[in-house]
Design an enzyme around this catalytic site. Structure first.
Site, mmCIF file in Angstrom:
data_model
loop_
_atom_site.group_PDB
_atom_site.id
_atom_site.type_symbol
_atom_site.label_atom_id
_atom_site.label_comp_id
_atom_site.label_asym_id
_atom_site.label_seq_id
_atom_site.Cartn_x
_atom_site.Cartn_y
_atom_site.Cartn_z
ATOM 1 N N CYS A 44 0.702 -1.227 0.072
ATOM 2 C CA CYS A 44 0.036 -0.092 -0.110
ATOM 3 C C CYS A 44 0.893 1.212 0.090
ATOM 4 O O CYS A 44 1.420 1.567 -0.997
ATOM 5 C CB CYS A 44 -0.826 0.079 1.258
ATOM 6 N N HIS B 248 -3.671 -4.867 0.574
ATOM 7 C CA HIS B 248 -3.036 -5.262 2.010
ATOM 8 C C HIS B 248 -3.146 -7.010 1.987
ATOM 9 O O HIS B 248 -4.027 -7.385 2.671
ATOM 10 C CB HIS B 248 -3.806 -4.824 2.966
ATOM 11 N N GLU C 32 -1.340 -8.533 3.835
ATOM 12 C CA GLU C 32 -0.829 -8.854 5.280
ATOM 13 C C GLU C 32 -1.891 -8.686 6.274
ATOM 14 O O GLU C 32 -1.950 -9.364 7.826
ATOM 15 C CB GLU C 32 0.348 -8.132 5.865
#
Length: 251
Positions: A105, A195, A197
């Protein structure tokens, strides 16, 4: 969350710590999250630098890889966050050294800017929720994206966007709204707009913190619900990318 050392040494390591990922965390609410667990499963550790809390950004990479996480600031906010320039310099060092590098990001936007790309406010407004990744031809033989199904779902939460890739960058994935969802620079440096993660719990926390009365606040509730509803699919995409990134390390 994984094997985490609280902050990186400012310098002076005599040998590269090949089994550790240096993580730059620009904001307290945007940690490595699920990647910490997934990296630990593969025998990797994380050394976390938090510039928002005053940690100095290293000028050299003493670890085996670099990962730069997200945050609410713009990649262009050098006046308010002067350390962003230091992060870009570190990204250039990592790419130049051929170290595995991942920008997530904001981190992906900083990677693009560091190497000559351009980041602006997103023309189509905030993209929040689940994005279907439209894979490009170069993803077929890419170390991270090879094997991902087209329209692979991923969690997303951004307002700015990469509008011009660095010279020589390879576009790997886009979406119907924003074309630069994933790109590679050189053989082992990636920027992603989404994202991979993030957990559904963390996304819920972001939703709670969204500024009241904004378009972001309008979108984040339904977006968080979508991430929660499709959590299994979203996590599978993130886990695949994390494990492939970890596989770039040599024992």
């Amino acid at each position: 969350m994984g094997s985490v050392v609280e902050s990186a040494k400012p310098g002076g390591q005599s040998r590269r710590d090949e089994r550790t990922v240096l993580v730059i965390q620009p904001d307290e609410h945007c940690p490595a999250d699920l990647f910490g667990d997934w990296f630990e499963e593969t025998g990797l550790g994380l050394r976390v630098v938090r510039p928002f809390a005053g940690d100095p950004v290293p000028t050299e990479l003493a670890e085996g890889a670099l990962m730069v996480l997200g945050g609410p600031m713009s990649a262009n906010d050098d006046e308010e966050h002067p350390w962003l320039a230091d992060v870009r310099d570190l990204l250039k060092v990592a790419v130049g050294a051929g170290a595995p590098t991942l920008g997530i990001c904001l981190g992906g936007q900083l990677l693009a800017r560091a190497l000559g790309g351009r980041v602006t406010k997103g023309a189509f407004g905030p993209e929040i929720g689940v994005v279907e990744l439209e894979l490009h031809a170069h993803s077929v033989d890419d170390s991270l994206f090879s094997g991902l199904a087209d329209a692979a779902p991923a969690a997303t939460y951004h307002g700015d966007a990469v509008v011009e890739l660095p010279s020589g960058a390879v576009l790997l994935a886009g979406s119907t709204t924003y074309p630069h969802q994933a790109f590679r620079v050189g053989p082992r440096a990636w920027g992603v707009q989404f994202h991979p993660e993030v957990s559904a719990d963390r996304f819920d926390a972001w939703a709670t913190a969204a500024p009241a009365g904004t378009l972001e606040a309008e979108l984040v509730g339904p977006g968080a619900a979508e991430v929660r509803r499709r959590e299994g699919e979203v996590v599978a995409t993130g886990r695949a990318l994390a494990r492939r990134f970890a596989a770039l390390f040599r024992p």
